[in-house]
Design a protein around this motif. Structure first.
Motif, mmCIF file in Angstrom:
data_model
loop_
_atom_site.group_PDB
_atom_site.id
_atom_site.type_symbol
_atom_site.label_atom_id
_atom_site.label_comp_id
_atom_site.label_asym_id
_atom_site.label_seq_id
_atom_site.Cartn_x
_atom_site.Cartn_y
_atom_site.Cartn_z
ATOM 1 N N SER A 67 -3.993 -8.183 -9.285
ATOM 2 C CA SER A 67 -3.452 -7.208 -8.336
ATOM 3 C C SER A 67 -2.302 -6.469 -9.002
ATOM 4 O O SER A 67 -1.782 -6.912 -10.040
ATOM 5 N N VAL A 69 0.949 -3.133 -8.330
ATOM 6 C CA VAL A 69 1.710 -2.200 -7.491
ATOM 7 C C VAL A 69 1.864 -0.913 -8.276
ATOM 8 O O VAL A 69 2.245 -0.937 -9.455
ATOM 9 N N SER A 201 -1.616 -2.132 -4.596
ATOM 10 C CA SER A 201 -0.703 -1.703 -3.540
ATOM 11 C C SER A 201 -0.130 -0.348 -3.933
ATOM 12 O O SER A 201 0.601 -0.237 -4.921
ATOM 13 N N SER A 246 1.955 -3.144 2.754
ATOM 14 C CA SER A 246 1.097 -2.764 1.627
ATOM 15 C C SER A 246 1.543 -3.464 0.347
ATOM 16 O O SER A 246 0.715 -3.930 -0.445
ATOM 17 N N LEU A 247 2.847 -3.536 0.129
ATOM 18 C CA LEU A 247 3.382 -4.197 -1.056
ATOM 19 C C LEU A 247 2.970 -5.663 -1.101
ATOM 20 O O LEU A 247 2.493 -6.159 -2.134
ATOM 21 N N ALA A 249 0.525 -7.201 0.120
ATOM 22 C CA ALA A 249 -0.900 -7.490 -0.062
ATOM 23 C C ALA A 249 -1.179 -7.929 -1.490
ATOM 24 O O ALA A 249 -1.924 -8.900 -1.733
ATOM 25 N N SER A 250 -0.587 -7.252 -2.471
ATOM 26 C CA SER A 250 -0.811 -7.633 -3.872
ATOM 27 C C SER A 250 -0.141 -8.965 -4.195
ATOM 28 O O SER A 250 -0.667 -9.768 -4.984
#
Length: 293
Positions: A67, A69, A201, A246-247, A249-250
């Motif tokens: 994942s 960002v 993200s 959103s951040l 999530a990763s």
């Protein structure tokens, strides 16, 4: 020319503007609109200017990104390109792209089935994965709201350029989506999460501050991220970042795979990039969570 284009992007994206309409295909069986694609967010000339802003790419042959960002404000083109080039070497087949719903319209978690137009062709949406989310009521289909969202539309042209065969699952989250909702969403995505999938993200960090103020906020946010301090991250407002949900999530996806550390590829702000101490800045991080191969 590049600086002029970046200034234009700064104005466009800070104001929350993007595509304004959908490309219509035909009327569906239910009488609604069957949507083939969302309109493009940038022109070929703009894409070329973005792609020209490059950094040296580190070797990551022994690692796989789980994942990441990434900014969606295209003033940060060099940071975006840098991460995209690393992803390109990995050649993932599916990108789950999670960003803020800047307009805060519609339902809490929104997705869509339409593809995305770019100067280099369509970015295809992975319809089986989207349909899985819709079937399990983990997201709502809202093509109109999605078509306006630059956290998805701004990155689609870069994804097409660097990962021409990859499909995407676009997801945008309301400002008050909770950590529990993020966990539930990731659990629903689990059947699609494998070594060929990367979750990104799409997040910008501090907004509307001076360059020095932005750097101070970023140091505080980085501390919370390094601690995986979710309660602290979810308390942060737009002066720190535009979407804690959103951040995280990763971060949560990486944690589920036993990864509790990330690598910072870049951190800067628009005041530094545009060499302007008078502008109200947006700040940026690019982060990656690696799994050893």
């Amino acid at each position: 020319m590049t600086v002029l284009l970046l200034l234009c992007f700064s104005f466009l994206l800070l104001s929350g503007c993007g595509g304004t309409s959908l490309t219509e295909k035909s009327s569906g069986e239910d009488g609604g609109i069957s949507v083939s694609s969302h309109p493009g967010f940038i022109t070929r000339e703009e894409l070329n200017a973005i792609l020209a802003d490059q950094l040296a790419v580190p070797s990551t042959a022994d690692k796989r990104i789980v994942s990441a960002v990434m900014p969606h404000h295209l003033t940060a083109a060099r940071l975006i390109n840098n991460l995209m080039q690393i992803l390109a070497a990995q050649e993932p087949g599916l990108i789950i792209l999670v960003g803020p719903n800047h307009l805060n319209k519609g339902n809490r978690i929104i997705t869509g089935l339409a593809n995305w137009e770019t100067p280099e062709g369509l970015v295809e949406t992975d319809q089986p994965t989207v349909n899985l989310l819709l079937k399990n009521n983990l997201a709502s289909r809202d093509e109109e709201t999605l078509s306006l969202e630059h956290s998805i539309g701004s990155l689609a042209p870069l994804l097409k350029h660097y990962l021409p065969k990859a499909k995407i699952v676009p997801l945008i989250l309301h400002h008050d989506v909770t950590l529990q909702e993020v966990n539930t969403l990731l659990a629903g995505l689990e059947p699609c999460l494998n070594e060929h999938t990367v979750l990104i993200s799409s997040v910008d960090f501090s907004h509307y501050l001076t360059r020095v103020e932005a750097q101070g906020k970023d140091r505080e946010t980085l501390k919370y991220m390094q601690e995986f301090n979710y309660p602290a991250l979810f308390r942060l407002g737009n002066d720190y970042l535009d979407s804690p949900a959103s951040l995280t999530a990763s971060f949560r996806l990486a944690e589920k795979q036993g990864i509790r550390a990330f690598h910072v590829l870049g951190n800067t702000n628009s005041g530094i990039l545009l060499q302007n101490d008078m502008t109200q800045t947006t700040s940026y991080f690019t982060l990656v969570f690696y799994a050893d191969i």
